[in-house]
Design a protein around this motif. Structure first.
Motif, PDB file in Angstrom:
ATOM      1  N   UNK A   1      34.558   2.579  -3.481  1.00 37.09           N
ATOM      2  CA  UNK A   1      34.101   3.948  -3.692  1.00 37.09           C
ATOM      3  C   UNK A   1      32.828   4.005  -4.545  1.00 37.09           C
ATOM      4  N   UNK A   2      32.670   3.019  -5.428  1.00 35.27           N
ATOM      5  CA  UNK A   2      31.519   3.029  -6.337  1.00 35.27           C
ATOM      6  C   UNK A   2      30.197   2.998  -5.587  1.00 35.27           C
ATOM      7  N   UNK A   3      30.166   2.333  -4.422  1.00 31.30           N
ATOM      8  CA  UNK A   3      28.896   2.243  -3.691  1.00 31.30           C
ATOM      9  C   UNK A   3      28.441   3.612  -3.197  1.00 31.30           C
ATOM     10  N   UNK A   4      29.409   4.469  -2.812  1.00 32.17           N
ATOM     11  CA  UNK A   4      29.047   5.808  -2.362  1.00 32.17           C
ATOM     12  C   UNK A   4      28.593   6.680  -3.530  1.00 32.17           C
ATOM     13  N   UNK A   5      29.222   6.495  -4.688  1.00 31.52           N
ATOM     14  CA  UNK A   5      28.776   7.230  -5.868  1.00 31.52           C
ATOM     15  C   UNK A   5      27.364   6.813  -6.260  1.00 31.52           C
ATOM     16  N   UNK A   6      27.097   5.502  -6.204  1.00 26.57           N
ATOM     17  CA  UNK A   6      25.756   5.013  -6.527  1.00 26.57           C
ATOM     18  C   UNK A   6      24.738   5.538  -5.530  1.00 26.57           C
ATOM     19  N   UNK A   7      25.073   5.478  -4.231  1.00 25.42           N
ATOM     20  CA  UNK A   7      24.160   5.972  -3.197  1.00 25.42           C
ATOM     21  C   UNK A   7      23.882   7.460  -3.388  1.00 25.42           C
ATOM     22  N   UNK A   8      24.913   8.243  -3.686  1.00 21.44           N
ATOM     23  CA  UNK A   8      24.715   9.681  -3.888  1.00 21.44           C
ATOM     24  C   UNK A   8      23.834   9.957  -5.102  1.00 21.44           C
ATOM     25  N   UNK A   9      23.977   9.163  -6.150  1.00 22.69           N
ATOM     26  CA  UNK A   9      23.141   9.348  -7.346  1.00 22.69           C
ATOM     27  C   UNK A   9      21.667   9.120  -7.009  1.00 22.69           C
ATOM     28  N   UNK A  10      21.387   8.015  -6.314  1.00 17.80           N
ATOM     29  CA  UNK A  10      19.991   7.698  -5.964  1.00 17.80           C
ATOM     30  C   UNK A  10      19.435   8.725  -4.980  1.00 17.80           C
ATOM     31  N   UNK A  11      20.223   9.054  -3.962  1.00 15.77           N
ATOM     32  CA  UNK A  11      19.758  10.002  -2.950  1.00 15.77           C
ATOM     33  C   UNK A  11      19.538  11.396  -3.545  1.00 15.77           C
ATOM     34  N   UNK A  12      20.339  11.774  -4.521  1.00 17.16           N
ATOM     35  CA  UNK A  12      20.162  13.091  -5.145  1.00 17.16           C
ATOM     36  C   UNK A  12      18.808  13.202  -5.835  1.00 17.16           C
ATOM     37  N   UNK A  13      18.401  12.140  -6.492  1.00 12.17           N
ATOM     38  CA  UNK A  13      17.089  12.136  -7.151  1.00 12.17           C
ATOM     39  C   UNK A  13      15.977  12.316  -6.121  1.00 12.17           C
ATOM     40  N   UNK A  14      16.059  11.567  -5.021  1.00  5.92           N
ATOM     41  CA  UNK A  14      15.042  11.659  -3.976  1.00  5.92           C
ATOM     42  C   UNK A  14      15.049  13.044  -3.342  1.00  5.92           C
ATOM     43  N   UNK A  15      16.241  13.549  -3.050  1.00  4.92           N
ATOM     44  CA  UNK A  15      16.350  14.869  -2.418  1.00  4.92           C
ATOM     45  C   UNK A  15      15.715  15.956  -3.261  1.00  4.92           C
ATOM     46  N   UNK A  16      15.942  15.927  -4.564  1.00  5.63           N
ATOM     47  CA  UNK A  16      15.403  16.971  -5.435  1.00  5.63           C
ATOM     48  C   UNK A  16      13.881  16.937  -5.513  1.00  5.63           C
ATOM     49  N   UNK A  17      13.315  15.775  -5.268  1.00  3.83           N
ATOM     50  CA  UNK A  17      11.863  15.662  -5.236  1.00  3.83           C
ATOM     51  C   UNK A  17      11.284  16.217  -3.938  1.00  3.83           C
ATOM     52  N   UNK A  18      12.035  16.080  -2.841  1.00  2.00           N
ATOM     53  CA  UNK A  18      11.495  16.417  -1.525  1.00  2.00           C
ATOM     54  C   UNK A  18      11.832  17.824  -1.049  1.00  2.00           C
ATOM     55  N   UNK A  19      13.012  18.333  -1.398  1.00  2.00           N
ATOM     56  CA  UNK A  19      13.444  19.586  -0.785  1.00  2.00           C
ATOM     57  C   UNK A  19      14.513  20.274  -1.621  1.00  2.00           C
ATOM     58  N   UNK A  20      14.756  21.530  -1.273  1.00  2.00           N
ATOM     59  CA  UNK A  20      15.917  22.248  -1.785  1.00  2.00           C
ATOM     60  C   UNK A  20      17.063  22.042  -0.796  1.00  2.00           C
ATOM     61  N   UNK A  21      18.268  21.910  -1.307  1.00  2.00           N
ATOM     62  CA  UNK A  21      19.401  21.577  -0.443  1.00  2.00           C
ATOM     63  C   UNK A  21      20.548  22.536  -0.729  1.00  2.00           C
ATOM     64  N   UNK A  22      20.966  23.240   0.314  1.00  2.00           N
ATOM     65  CA  UNK A  22      22.037  24.226   0.200  1.00  2.00           C
ATOM     66  C   UNK A  22      23.213  23.777   1.059  1.00  2.00           C
ATOM     67  N   UNK A  23      24.408  23.777   0.486  1.00  2.00           N
ATOM     68  CA  UNK A  23      25.620  23.413   1.214  1.00  2.00           C
ATOM     69  C   UNK A  23      26.537  24.633   1.264  1.00  2.00           C
ATOM     70  N   UNK A 155       4.841  16.401   2.976  1.00  2.00           N
ATOM     71  CA  UNK A 155       3.453  15.913   3.004  1.00  2.00           C
ATOM     72  C   UNK A 155       2.470  16.998   2.600  1.00  2.00           C
ATOM     73  N   UNK A 156       2.835  18.242   2.827  1.00  2.00           N
ATOM     74  CA  UNK A 156       1.958  19.362   2.434  1.00  2.00           C
ATOM     75  C   UNK A 156       2.248  19.824   1.007  1.00  2.00           C
ATOM     76  N   UNK A 157       3.126  19.097   0.320  1.00  2.00           N
ATOM     77  CA  UNK A 157       3.449  19.447  -1.056  1.00  2.00           C
ATOM     78  C   UNK A 157       4.416  20.599  -1.191  1.00  2.00           C
ATOM     79  N   UNK A 158       5.155  20.896  -0.121  1.00  2.00           N
ATOM     80  CA  UNK A 158       6.105  22.007  -0.141  1.00  2.00           C
ATOM     81  C   UNK A 158       7.539  21.472  -0.098  1.00  2.00           C
ATOM     82  N   UNK A 159       8.418  22.161  -0.799  1.00  2.00           N
ATOM     83  CA  UNK A 159       9.830  21.794  -0.798  1.00  2.00           C
ATOM     84  C   UNK A 159      10.590  22.774   0.086  1.00  2.00           C
ATOM     85  N   UNK A 160      10.763  22.414   1.342  1.00  2.00           N
ATOM     86  CA  UNK A 160      11.488  23.277   2.278  1.00  2.00           C
ATOM     87  C   UNK A 160      12.975  23.273   1.925  1.00  2.00           C
TER      88      UNK A 160
END
Length: 248
Positions: A1-23, A155-160
């Motif tokens: 399970x730890x690998x998924x927690x680690x992956x989610x931690x890293x991916x969350x950082x990247x996601x917040x830089x690139x876009x807004x995410x609504x669930x 690429x246009x500097x926008x967070x969709x």
């Protein structure tokens, strides 16, 4: 399970830089095992699915071409991908997928089998329907919207804003007899309709004008419309391919 927690931690950082995410619809997530089905428009789709769900044991299908990729290959193997021969019925992959579900894993795949290049849904393949009919577990439909513009906006500097909607889990109708190839196609159509109901209208593609989708959106049972809708699309008698992880 730890690998998924680690992956989610890293991916969350990247996601917040690139876009807004609504669930939307996390309350609909059932206890496992179940089969998650989702539309596929971006290489980021698998990452967003992982971010939208709790850390848990996942298995996926993905095309064998990714097995030798220097970055995605090792990462996908580490996260539980089963590599398949795309475009044909890979019985080894199906057996491995069924075994994973029987062991309690959550199985996720994009029934379209490949990433849509037009930002809209393409006809689904029968892998999810086959797995669900054999494993007899719930199907959880998920709809991703706007992932087709993720990287262009970045690429246009926008967070969709990317939206992930989780629908109500459902099971395939009991036919009272052995499931045949044609039945799998009708089951697949039903699965795709449930996904189409969760995405923005511009993403619904070949399912946009489906009577089955219209019935589902009205709160009615779409199953009686599925076979007729399938025939209207001119689908062949034999389905091919399995669908795969939303990453290709």
């Amino acid at each position: 399970m730890w690998r998924y927690r680690l992956a989610r931690f890293v991916f969350t950082i990247v996601q917040r830089l690139l876009c807004r995410f609504v669930v939307v619809g996390r309350e609909n997530i059932p206890p496992g095992p179940y089969i998650l089905v989702v539309n596929h428009m971006s290489t980021a789709d698998s990452v967003l699915v992982l971010l939208g769900f709790p850390a848990q044991e996942w298995r996926f299908f993905a095309g064998e071409k990714w097995a030798d990729h220097p970055l995605w290959g090792p990462l996908m193997s580490w996260l539980g991908v089963i590599f398949i021969n795309r475009g044909q019925v890979d019985r080894r992959a199906l057996r491995e997928g069924l075994a994973a579900i029987e062991e309690g894993a959550i199985f996720a795949l994009a029934p379209e089998g490949t990433r849509s290049k037009v930002g809209a849904m393409q006809p689904g393949k029968d892998g999810a329907a086959y797995l669900a009919s054999q494993a007899r577990v719930p199907i959880l439909p998920v709809g991703l919207s706007n992932t087709d513009v993720l990287f262009a906006s970045a690429r246009r500097g926008r967070r969709a804003t990317m939206t992930l909607r989780i629908g109500q889990p459902f099971t395939l109708p009991d036919l009272g007899r052995r499931v045949r190839s044609r039945d799998l196609q009708a089951y697949t159509y039903l699965i795709m309709i449930h996904i189409a109901a969760l995405v923005e209208p511009r993403h619904r593609g070949v399912y946009s004008d489906s009577p089955a989708l219209a019935a589902l959106l009205r709160g009615e049972d779409p199953w009686p419309h599925c076979l007729a809708s399938l025939q209207a699309l001119g689908a062949p008698d034999e389905g091919t391919g399995l669908g795969q992880a939303p990453i290709a």
